[in-house]
Design a protein around this motif. Sequence first.
Motif, PDB file in Angstrom:
ATOM      1  N   LEU A 172       9.369  -0.725 -45.094  1.00  0.00           N
ATOM      2  CA  LEU A 172      10.014   0.618 -45.830  1.00  0.00           C
ATOM      3  C   LEU A 172      10.044   0.986 -44.532  1.00  0.00           C
ATOM      4  CD1 LEU A 172      11.308   2.063 -48.391  1.00  0.00           C
ATOM      5  CD2 LEU A 172       8.976   3.570 -47.733  1.00  0.00           C
ATOM      6  N   VAL A 173      11.145   1.474 -43.902  1.00  0.00           N
ATOM      7  CA  VAL A 173      12.490   1.780 -43.082  1.00  0.00           C
ATOM      8  C   VAL A 173      12.886   3.289 -44.270  1.00  0.00           C
ATOM      9  CG1 VAL A 173      14.000   1.874 -41.166  1.00  0.00           C
ATOM     10  CG2 VAL A 173      12.527  -0.136 -42.410  1.00  0.00           C
ATOM     11  N   ALA A 174      12.638   4.348 -43.454  1.00  0.00           N
ATOM     12  CA  ALA A 174      13.677   5.584 -43.745  1.00  0.00           C
ATOM     13  C   ALA A 174      14.795   5.562 -42.591  1.00  0.00           C
ATOM     14  CB  ALA A 174      13.030   7.120 -42.753  1.00  0.00           C
ATOM     15  N   VAL A 175      15.847   5.902 -43.114  1.00  0.00           N
ATOM     16  CA  VAL A 175      17.367   5.726 -42.326  1.00  0.00           C
ATOM     17  C   VAL A 175      17.948   6.678 -42.480  1.00  0.00           C
ATOM     18  CG1 VAL A 175      17.181   3.021 -42.283  1.00  0.00           C
ATOM     19  CG2 VAL A 175      18.578   4.866 -44.202  1.00  0.00           C
ATOM     20  N   ASP A 176      18.667   7.045 -41.481  1.00  0.00           N
ATOM     21  CA  ASP A 176      19.990   8.945 -41.391  1.00  0.00           C
ATOM     22  C   ASP A 176      20.899   8.233 -39.967  1.00  0.00           C
ATOM     23  OD1 ASP A 176      18.926   8.894 -38.685  1.00  0.00           O
ATOM     24  OD2 ASP A 176      17.544  10.906 -39.550  1.00  0.00           O
ATOM     25  N   GLY A 177      20.948   7.477 -39.658  1.00  0.00           N
ATOM     26  CA  GLY A 177      21.949   7.256 -38.620  1.00  0.00           C
ATOM     27  C   GLY A 177      21.951   7.878 -37.866  1.00  0.00           C
ATOM     28  N   HIS A 230       6.619 -12.552 -42.635  1.00  0.00           N
ATOM     29  CA  HIS A 230       7.447 -12.869 -43.370  1.00  0.00           C
ATOM     30  C   HIS A 230       7.776 -12.036 -44.998  1.00  0.00           C
ATOM     31  CE1 HIS A 230       7.595 -16.830 -41.177  1.00  0.00           C
ATOM     32  NE2 HIS A 230       6.046 -16.563 -41.486  1.00  0.00           N
ATOM     33  N   LEU A 231       7.834 -10.587 -44.294  1.00  0.00           N
ATOM     34  CA  LEU A 231       8.161  -9.439 -45.827  1.00  0.00           C
ATOM     35  C   LEU A 231       9.332  -9.138 -45.794  1.00  0.00           C
ATOM     36  CD1 LEU A 231       5.145  -7.404 -44.593  1.00  0.00           C
ATOM     37  CD2 LEU A 231       4.645  -9.097 -47.067  1.00  0.00           C
ATOM     38  N   PRO A 232       9.473  -9.152 -47.425  1.00  0.00           N
ATOM     39  CA  PRO A 232      11.267  -8.002 -46.776  1.00  0.00           C
ATOM     40  C   PRO A 232      11.033  -6.493 -46.574  1.00  0.00           C
ATOM     41  CG  PRO A 232       9.710  -7.722 -49.208  1.00  0.00           C
ATOM     42  CD  PRO A 232       8.980  -9.013 -48.066  1.00  0.00           C
ATOM     43  N   ILE A 233      12.233  -6.455 -46.131  1.00  0.00           N
ATOM     44  CA  ILE A 233      12.540  -4.814 -45.556  1.00  0.00           C
ATOM     45  C   ILE A 233      13.572  -4.479 -46.802  1.00  0.00           C
ATOM     46  CG2 ILE A 233      14.352  -6.492 -44.378  1.00  0.00           C
ATOM     47  CD1 ILE A 233      13.412  -3.546 -41.798  1.00  0.00           C
ATOM     48  N   THR A 234      13.393  -2.769 -46.619  1.00  0.00           N
ATOM     49  CA  THR A 234      13.493  -2.324 -47.331  1.00  0.00           C
ATOM     50  C   THR A 234      13.904  -1.534 -46.610  1.00  0.00           C
ATOM     51  OG1 THR A 234      12.565  -2.670 -49.429  1.00  0.00           O
ATOM     52  CG2 THR A 234      13.564  -0.178 -49.938  1.00  0.00           C
ATOM     53  N   LEU A 235      15.822  -0.938 -46.703  1.00  0.00           N
ATOM     54  CA  LEU A 235      16.559  -0.053 -45.709  1.00  0.00           C
ATOM     55  C   LEU A 235      16.733   1.357 -47.007  1.00  0.00           C
ATOM     56  CD1 LEU A 235      18.436  -2.056 -44.344  1.00  0.00           C
ATOM     57  CD2 LEU A 235      16.167  -1.079 -43.069  1.00  0.00           C
ATOM     58  N   MET A 236      15.650   2.345 -46.685  1.00  0.00           N
ATOM     59  CA  MET A 236      15.818   3.880 -47.015  1.00  0.00           C
ATOM     60  C   MET A 236      16.608   4.654 -46.977  1.00  0.00           C
ATOM     61  SD  MET A 236      13.105   5.251 -49.753  1.00  0.00           S
ATOM     62  CE  MET A 236      12.921   3.879 -51.046  1.00  0.00           C
ATOM     63  N   HIS A 237      17.716   5.068 -47.947  1.00  0.00           N
ATOM     64  CA  HIS A 237      18.650   6.703 -47.135  1.00  0.00           C
ATOM     65  C   HIS A 237      18.233   7.372 -48.391  1.00  0.00           C
ATOM     66  CE1 HIS A 237      21.398   9.572 -45.354  1.00  0.00           C
ATOM     67  NE2 HIS A 237      21.951   9.679 -46.760  1.00  0.00           N
ATOM     68  N   VAL A 238      17.999   8.806 -48.419  1.00  0.00           N
ATOM     69  CA  VAL A 238      17.461   9.826 -49.455  1.00  0.00           C
ATOM     70  C   VAL A 238      18.511  11.052 -49.071  1.00  0.00           C
ATOM     71  CG1 VAL A 238      16.268  12.058 -50.252  1.00  0.00           C
ATOM     72  CG2 VAL A 238      15.189   9.158 -48.961  1.00  0.00           C
ATOM     73  N   LEU A 241      16.464 -12.389 -42.851  1.00  0.00           N
ATOM     74  CA  LEU A 241      15.771 -11.786 -43.437  1.00  0.00           C
ATOM     75  C   LEU A 241      15.199 -11.713 -44.504  1.00  0.00           C
ATOM     76  CD1 LEU A 241      15.736  -8.989 -40.899  1.00  0.00           C
ATOM     77  CD2 LEU A 241      14.173 -11.016 -41.307  1.00  0.00           C
ATOM     78  N   ASP A 242      14.745 -10.721 -45.916  1.00  0.00           N
ATOM     79  CA  ASP A 242      15.369 -10.513 -47.286  1.00  0.00           C
ATOM     80  C   ASP A 242      15.139  -9.042 -47.184  1.00  0.00           C
ATOM     81  OD1 ASP A 242      15.203  -9.414 -49.558  1.00  0.00           O
ATOM     82  OD2 ASP A 242      13.273 -10.596 -49.955  1.00  0.00           O
ATOM     83  N   ILE A 243      16.441  -8.182 -47.297  1.00  0.00           N
ATOM     84  CA  ILE A 243      16.917  -6.682 -46.835  1.00  0.00           C
ATOM     85  C   ILE A 243      17.681  -6.311 -48.031  1.00  0.00           C
ATOM     86  CG2 ILE A 243      18.540  -5.653 -45.731  1.00  0.00           C
ATOM     87  CD1 ILE A 243      18.537  -7.277 -43.354  1.00  0.00           C
ATOM     88  N   ARG A 244      16.320  -5.148 -48.519  1.00  0.00           N
ATOM     89  CA  ARG A 244      16.479  -4.339 -49.527  1.00  0.00           C
ATOM     90  C   ARG A 244      17.709  -2.996 -48.932  1.00  0.00           C
ATOM     91  NH1 ARG A 244      11.462  -6.547 -52.225  1.00  0.00           N
ATOM     92  NH2 ARG A 244      11.837  -9.381 -52.349  1.00  0.00           N
ATOM     93  N   ARG A 245      17.855  -2.966 -49.861  1.00  0.00           N
ATOM     94  CA  ARG A 245      18.754  -0.707 -49.582  1.00  0.00           C
ATOM     95  C   ARG A 245      18.336  -1.046 -51.065  1.00  0.00           C
ATOM     96  NH1 ARG A 245      24.215  -2.194 -46.929  1.00  0.00           N
ATOM     97  NH2 ARG A 245      25.261  -0.601 -48.551  1.00  0.00           N
ATOM     98  N   GLU A 246      18.422   0.708 -50.527  1.00  0.00           N
ATOM     99  CA  GLU A 246      18.496   1.894 -51.416  1.00  0.00           C
ATOM    100  C   GLU A 246      18.832   3.681 -51.159  1.00  0.00           C
ATOM    101  OE1 GLU A 246      14.820   3.065 -54.675  1.00  0.00           O
ATOM    102  OE2 GLU A 246      14.281   1.349 -53.539  1.00  0.00           O
TER     103      GLU A 246
END
Length: 291
Positions: free
Chosen positions: A8-13, A32-40, A84-89
Amino acid sequence: MPAEYGILVAVDGSAESEAAVRWAAEEAAMRHLPITLMHVIVPVVVSYPVRYLKADFQRWQEQNAQSVLDSATTIAQQATDAELDIRREVRHGGAATELIACSKKSEFTVVGSRGLGAVGAGLLGSVSRGLLHYSTRPVAVIRARDSLPDRSLPVLVGIDGSPASDAAAALAFEEASLRGVDLVAMHAWSDLSTVMSGGPGQDVYEQEGAEILGERLAGWQEQYPDVKVWQKIVRDRPAHWLLEEAARAQLVVVGSRGRGGFKRLLLGSVSTTVAESSATPVFVVPSGRRD
């Protein structure tokens, strides 16, 4: 069972968040894991006479969230040749609160040392500090820099005999084995900076420190025979010596709360100082990470 969010990666720019995405992308490829980019998106509270602007601002927040995630996705893709298996939320609420809740469903969380709006280059941002205080999973803190550390450098771990440092040792061996590098294990036999060199009983303290370090490492060395371990015993100021050694490491691993921590405080002074000041990526590990 794989964690829902993978890494899980916190992203804000911010520059720090972009550095966190680059590092996390390489880690995801290696594991070999997915990566989830999360912006709150943090709710805005307004009152008369600017209440009529609220809807426009909320639309801008949603558009900005997608722009931030688009940029982070590109950065992740360019960080590694692997697919990569990139997921966004996008989530709504307090940034630290949402990320702490989601971190429970991740292998670990990656956050920049400070995000947009942070003051002072040596200080942790409110989101990263919140995660370090309250996450029950490991948290990696990444500082913006021109390039990622050399992957041939060793992993560094701080050992003080506390439950949190035992959990840190477990993760450090795992990381060194995964990377195919040596492990440097450091133990300070005193937390105080006032200990006199050559004072009475110093040899005894150093011997006790060596015994503690040897005992804490023995079981893990049997489990990870491929990892070569270098032991370092220092007299005092563990944060100081960890930061000095961090300049020659690719990753630093510390427990969230050491031998001097109070149970009500999840983050100790050593882990705080190292996470705030190290230019090398830092993993902070809570004592219950294996539970």
